[in-house]
Every structure is written in structure tokens, then in C-alpha cells.
Design a protein around this motif. Structure first.
Motif, PDB file in Angstrom:
ATOM      1  N   PRO A 220       0.788  -1.242   0.029  1.00  0.00           N
ATOM      2  CA  PRO A 220      -0.004  -0.157   0.013  1.00  0.00           C
ATOM      3  C   PRO A 220       0.807   1.356  -0.002  1.00  0.00           C
ATOM      4  O   PRO A 220       2.024   1.199   0.425  1.00  0.00           O
ATOM      5  N   GLY A 221       0.480   2.379  -0.695  1.00  0.00           N
ATOM      6  CA  GLY A 221       1.279   3.453  -0.649  1.00  0.00           C
ATOM      7  C   GLY A 221       2.039   3.460  -1.743  1.00  0.00           C
ATOM      8  O   GLY A 221       1.687   3.138  -2.719  1.00  0.00           O
ATOM      9  N   ARG A 222       3.311   3.616  -1.712  1.00  0.00           N
ATOM     10  CA  ARG A 222       4.324   3.447  -2.691  1.00  0.00           C
ATOM     11  C   ARG A 222       4.796   2.003  -2.701  1.00  0.00           C
ATOM     12  O   ARG A 222       4.881   1.304  -1.929  1.00  0.00           O
ATOM     13  N   SER A 223       4.381   1.700  -4.158  1.00  0.00           N
ATOM     14  CA  SER A 223       4.573   0.386  -4.519  1.00  0.00           C
ATOM     15  C   SER A 223       6.136  -0.157  -4.477  1.00  0.00           C
ATOM     16  O   SER A 223       7.067   0.739  -4.556  1.00  0.00           O
ATOM     17  N   GLY A 224       6.460  -1.436  -4.723  1.00  0.00           N
ATOM     18  CA  GLY A 224       7.566  -1.910  -4.758  1.00  0.00           C
ATOM     19  C   GLY A 224       8.291  -1.598  -5.988  1.00  0.00           C
ATOM     20  O   GLY A 224       9.419  -1.466  -6.028  1.00  0.00           O
ATOM     21  N   ILE A 225       7.486  -1.404  -7.021  1.00  0.00           N
ATOM     22  CA  ILE A 225       8.092  -1.025  -8.246  1.00  0.00           C
ATOM     23  C   ILE A 225       8.492   0.225  -8.210  1.00  0.00           C
ATOM     24  O   ILE A 225       9.809   0.786  -8.542  1.00  0.00           O
ATOM     25  N   GLU A 226       7.633   1.212  -7.564  1.00  0.00           N
ATOM     26  CA  GLU A 226       8.217   2.838  -7.426  1.00  0.00           C
ATOM     27  C   GLU A 226       9.623   2.556  -6.587  1.00  0.00           C
ATOM     28  O   GLU A 226      10.588   3.407  -6.936  1.00  0.00           O
ATOM     29  N   ALA A 227       9.762   1.903  -5.501  1.00  0.00           N
ATOM     30  CA  ALA A 227      11.156   1.793  -4.765  1.00  0.00           C
ATOM     31  C   ALA A 227      12.312   1.283  -5.671  1.00  0.00           C
ATOM     32  O   ALA A 227      13.248   1.785  -5.489  1.00  0.00           O
ATOM     33  N   VAL A 228      11.922   0.061  -6.494  1.00  0.00           N
ATOM     34  CA  VAL A 228      13.158  -0.213  -7.358  1.00  0.00           C
ATOM     35  C   VAL A 228      13.424   0.891  -8.143  1.00  0.00           C
ATOM     36  O   VAL A 228      14.766   1.220  -8.267  1.00  0.00           O
ATOM     37  N   LYS A 229      12.538   1.581  -8.824  1.00  0.00           N
ATOM     38  CA  LYS A 229      12.987   2.631  -9.613  1.00  0.00           C
ATOM     39  C   LYS A 229      13.860   3.660  -8.781  1.00  0.00           C
ATOM     40  O   LYS A 229      14.915   4.098  -9.422  1.00  0.00           O
ATOM     41  N   GLU A 230      13.537   3.872  -7.651  1.00  0.00           N
ATOM     42  CA  GLU A 230      14.050   4.888  -6.780  1.00  0.00           C
ATOM     43  C   GLU A 230      15.467   4.548  -6.460  1.00  0.00           C
ATOM     44  O   GLU A 230      16.563   5.284  -6.590  1.00  0.00           O
ATOM     45  N   ILE A 231      15.609   3.271  -6.286  1.00  0.00           N
ATOM     46  CA  ILE A 231      17.020   2.706  -6.013  1.00  0.00           C
ATOM     47  C   ILE A 231      18.062   2.518  -7.215  1.00  0.00           C
ATOM     48  O   ILE A 231      19.038   3.237  -7.207  1.00  0.00           O
ATOM     49  N   ARG A 232      17.511   2.496  -8.314  1.00  0.00           N
ATOM     50  CA  ARG A 232      18.116   2.341  -9.386  1.00  0.00           C
ATOM     51  C   ARG A 232      18.634   3.627 -10.020  1.00  0.00           C
ATOM     52  O   ARG A 232      19.618   3.798 -10.566  1.00  0.00           O
ATOM     53  N   GLN A 233      17.487   4.739  -9.554  1.00  0.00           N
ATOM     54  CA  GLN A 233      17.852   5.961 -10.042  1.00  0.00           C
ATOM     55  C   GLN A 233      19.186   6.557  -9.086  1.00  0.00           C
ATOM     56  O   GLN A 233      19.770   7.224  -9.803  1.00  0.00           O
ATOM     57  N   SER A 234      19.205   6.138  -8.101  1.00  0.00           N
ATOM     58  CA  SER A 234      20.478   6.583  -7.283  1.00  0.00           C
ATOM     59  C   SER A 234      21.397   5.731  -7.807  1.00  0.00           C
ATOM     60  O   SER A 234      22.508   5.791  -7.024  1.00  0.00           O
ATOM     61  N   ASN A 235      21.516   5.027  -8.848  1.00  0.00           N
ATOM     62  CA  ASN A 235      22.624   4.294  -9.135  1.00  0.00           C
ATOM     63  C   ASN A 235      23.337   3.106  -8.221  1.00  0.00           C
ATOM     64  O   ASN A 235      24.518   2.911  -8.255  1.00  0.00           O
ATOM     65  N   ILE A 236      22.471   2.719  -7.668  1.00  0.00           N
ATOM     66  CA  ILE A 236      22.661   1.423  -6.740  1.00  0.00           C
ATOM     67  C   ILE A 236      22.098   0.539  -7.273  1.00  0.00           C
ATOM     68  O   ILE A 236      21.091   0.262  -7.728  1.00  0.00           O
ATOM     69  N   GLN A 237      23.320  -0.722  -7.567  1.00  0.00           N
ATOM     70  CA  GLN A 237      23.207  -1.828  -8.293  1.00  0.00           C
ATOM     71  C   GLN A 237      22.940  -3.243  -7.598  1.00  0.00           C
ATOM     72  O   GLN A 237      22.864  -4.197  -7.834  1.00  0.00           O
ATOM     73  N   THR A 238      22.506  -2.974  -6.048  1.00  0.00           N
ATOM     74  CA  THR A 238      22.061  -4.160  -5.298  1.00  0.00           C
ATOM     75  C   THR A 238      21.114  -5.046  -6.102  1.00  0.00           C
ATOM     76  O   THR A 238      20.054  -4.413  -6.259  1.00  0.00           O
ATOM     77  N   PRO A 239      21.379  -6.245  -6.013  1.00  0.00           N
ATOM     78  CA  PRO A 239      20.433  -7.091  -6.365  1.00  0.00           C
ATOM     79  C   PRO A 239      19.018  -7.037  -5.569  1.00  0.00           C
ATOM     80  O   PRO A 239      19.043  -6.878  -4.542  1.00  0.00           O
TER      81      PRO A 239
END
Lengths: 211, 211
Positions: B60-79
Motif C-alpha cells: 500500500p502507498g508507494r509500491s515496490g516498483i516505485e521503490a526499485v525505480k528509486e533505488i536504480r535512479q540512485s545508481n545503486i546496483q544491489t540485486p
DNA sequence: GAGATTATCACATCATCATGTAATACTATA
DNA sequence: TATAGTATTACATGATGATGTGATAATCTC
């Protein structure tokens, strides 16, 4: 139940034989044809209508990828498993884009052929972990550098409309602003995108997914 | 050797607990954090730098997909392994596009979590056969209706050049023909594409992959 | 060899676009 | 409140594009 009919396309005679043997070893499969090239692939496939196609990816002359394209172009949905020696082969992605259903490393033929066939028939897409990774990686959208060109929301709207082929006049009508305002916005868009014509702007916008 | 540090994002408390237990059960892994939402995912990840992230796709709220986008946008490559209940979830493809490394059905958590983690760490991309199929299918290019618009090769060349933003003048120079010839060709292109301006033609050409 | 297709060039005209300059008004934010 | 950024309109001018009409020559096909 009717046996599963299989086509093989593989230029290496020895390998063609051994794949054939693997098929023949299973009573529930039958070898409908084995060919050393794909010159008449479309006719062969549409005439004999196999249940499954095994296709070498690298063949002299017309490649397996071309063959897959041609088959799909004829609107034939027969599952196709690509066979390849290297899984870092850059052609693997092209084969998948062309319409392949899965693929198998030649060194795994004897151990995984049956599994792969089963998986394809069940609606899956067999592939090695490293290819799965390539596929996934190719789908990753490069994270948008958050509004690279600093376009304002108005400018984005107008660029979007422009990219659909709308004229200044139409854009003015669409947003209910004067045509001179449209000019001004587009002038700024050109500055920000470093372009000097509609076409350049649209080309850049579409190719860089700004719209 | 240092234990593998894991982050969990999962809104369901029970499930969060049980995934945590699975991680804690293995001495070679360590639970670095378990969160019920992704509101501060970027800070959390960049501060504690986990080796692996398990991310519920539907929160609920911000989805996991948004979270993934945000992580990758920060150039973090964690699996990142996505967790989901249904594998026909249309969000699965979006998650992959956003930058997920693989994904796991929740009902398979107990049996396949360790395998999936291993596969991701080895550079693979764990996913169920049916998702693999969805991924493959999404990559299939719809077979080009062999020269749908019946453009001649000259017209294709000129359309391609036009799509790069070149003016009539430049195109004339490029192909060493007169500007009037360019006009004539472009007139025919417009007829065949059923458009009436450069921008429409370019838009159509790029979007339908004619160039 | 007649007919179709393609590529080429020319001229004319009106519409649209590119660009510069200038001004007003409404946010935000420092 | 002063400054920056955004959205708006206006006018002017030269460049570029869209469209019609007409023509020539090469190539291919029936």
C-alpha cells in the motif's frame, strides 16, 4: 496420442544426426525433417507444419535468426528452440526478439533437450541463467536522469503534441493559447534540447523517450 | 567470510517475520533490516548498503516498483528479488523494467528462496517459467508486415535522413541530388504514409520502426 | 515494344516554421 | 520586497516546407 513432430535445422551433419537420434529415442516424438540450411524454411514449415522446431542460431548463409523472423512473419506460431554454442553470443537477444521461444546450449543438449521441450510445450521459456540475466538486463530501462533537459511541464505538453505531428496552429487550439505563445515555448524547447527544427526535436524526444 | 546482509520490504507483518526467520536460519546470511513500507527506501539502502534486497511488489502507498525505480535512479546496483503472490501480475513486467533482478512467488518462498538468492548472486535471474514466457513474449517484435508502405529503397534512405532531423537542403547534399528531387521523393513518402508534414512522417517512421 | 515503376529535375505559390526583440503578469523563493 | 523562473501575447522577416503540374530517362515486365 499423436507423436510430437519435430523439425531440425543444423548445418553440422554430425550434430544433426545426434539430435535426430535423441528425438528418435523417444517414442512420443517423431523426426519430421532435418535440414542443413534454411533456404526454404518457410515452405517447409508451412507445408509439413511441425509441432516444434529446433534451430541452430549460427548457420552459414542465412542465419537461424533470419529463419525465425521469416517463420513469424508468416504468422506461424510453432515453438522454436534455438541451439547455440556460446551463451554470451550477442545474437541470442536478436533471436529472442525475432520470436524464438527459448534456447538451449549445445553442450547441454543430451542432458536438457527433453526438459527444454517439455518446458516450451508447457508455455514456458527455457534458457540458462546467464541468458535470463541478459534478457532481464536488456529490459531494464536506463534510469531517467530526472528531467535531463529541464523542460517545464508546459514545454513537455507542447513537445508531446508536436511529436504527434500537430502543427503550431493545432497546438494553439489544443491548449487554447495563441500561436505566438506556442512559438515562444517551442523556441525555448529548441534551446534546451539544442536543436533547430521540429524534426530534430521530435526525433530526439521520441528516441530519448521524453514523450 | 562476511555474512550476506539482507533487506526485506514487506507490508504483511507475519510474512515479514517468516522471511526474516528463513534468513536468520542460515548462518551465512544476516538480516540487516525488515521494513513495512518503502517511504525512505533510498536513505535506508544507501546508508546500510545491503548485499541483497527482497521486495514485495504490492504494498500500500508507494509500491515496490516505485521503490526499485528509486533505488536504480540512485545508481545503486544491489540485486533485488521481487516477491509476489500472482505470477500473472501485470506489474511483474513493470518491476523488471524498473530494474528488478529476478522474482519469486510467495508460495515458493520456503522451497526456493535460497536457490533464488544463489542464482541472483551468481549473476542469474530467477523467475518462474510462466514469467520467463511473459518476458520473452514482451520482447518479441511484432513481425514487420514486409514493407507495409511500399517505400522504395530511395524513399527509405530519404525518410531515414529526414528522421535524423536533416533539412531538404542537407538531404540533397547528402545524396547529391537536387532539392527538387528531394521534394518529389518526400511528396511520394507523404502519400504512401498518409501524412502531410515532416513531423508526422518522422513520428510514424520512428514509432513504427520504419527507419 | 508498350506500359509501369523509379529516379531525376524544374518552376510556382502559399503555408508554415525559425528566430529576434519586446512586453506583461503570476508565481515562488531568497 | 526584490529576483528568478514561468506562461503568456505581439510583431516582423527570412527560411523552409507542402503541394501542384509537368517533363525526361533508365529499368523492368508483360
Amino acid at each position: 496420442m499423436k507423436p510430437l513432430s519435430v523439425f531440425i535445422f543444423e548445418d553440422n551433419a554430425l550434430l544433426r544426426e545426434s539430435i535426430g537420434s535423441l528425438i528418435l529415442a523417444k517414442p512420443e516424438m517423431k523426426l519430421l525433417g532435418a535440414f542443413e540450411n534454411v533456404h526454404t524454411v518457410k515452405d517447409q514449415v508451412s507445408k509439413y507444419n511441425p509441432d516444434l522446431i529446433l534451430m541452430d542460431i549460427d548457420m552459414p548463409g542465412r542465419s537461424g535468426i533470419e529463419a525465425v523472423k521469416e517463420i513469424r512473419q508468416s504468422n506461424i506460431q510453432t515453438p522454436i528452440i534455438m541451439l547455440t554454442v556460446f551463451d554470451d553470443n550477442t545474437h541470442v537477444l536478436d533471436a529472442i526478439r525475432a520470436g524464438a521461444s527459448g534456447y538451449l546450449l549445445k553442450k547441454h543438449l543430451s542432458t536438457k533437450l527433453y526438459d527444454s521441450i517439455e518446458e516450451v510445450l508447457a508455455g514456458g521459456a527455457p534458457m540458462s541463467p546467464s541468458v535470463a540475466r541478459m534478457v532481464i538486463a536488456s529490459m531494464h530501462q536506463k534510469p531517467q536522469l530526472e528531467n535531463t533537459y529541464q523542460l517545464t511541464s508546459r514545454e513537455k505538453e507542447i513537445l508531446t503534441s508536436l511529436s504527434k505531428g500537430n502543427s503550431y496552429k493545432l497546438i494553439a487550439a489544443q491548449f487554447e493559447i495563441s500561436i505566438d505563445t506556442v512559438r515562444t515555448h517551442i523556441k525555448k524547447i529548441y534551446e534546451k534540447l539544442h536543436v533547430h527544427s521540429q524534426t530534430e526535436a521530435v526525433s530526439k524526444a521520441i528516441n530519448e523517450r521524453l514523450v
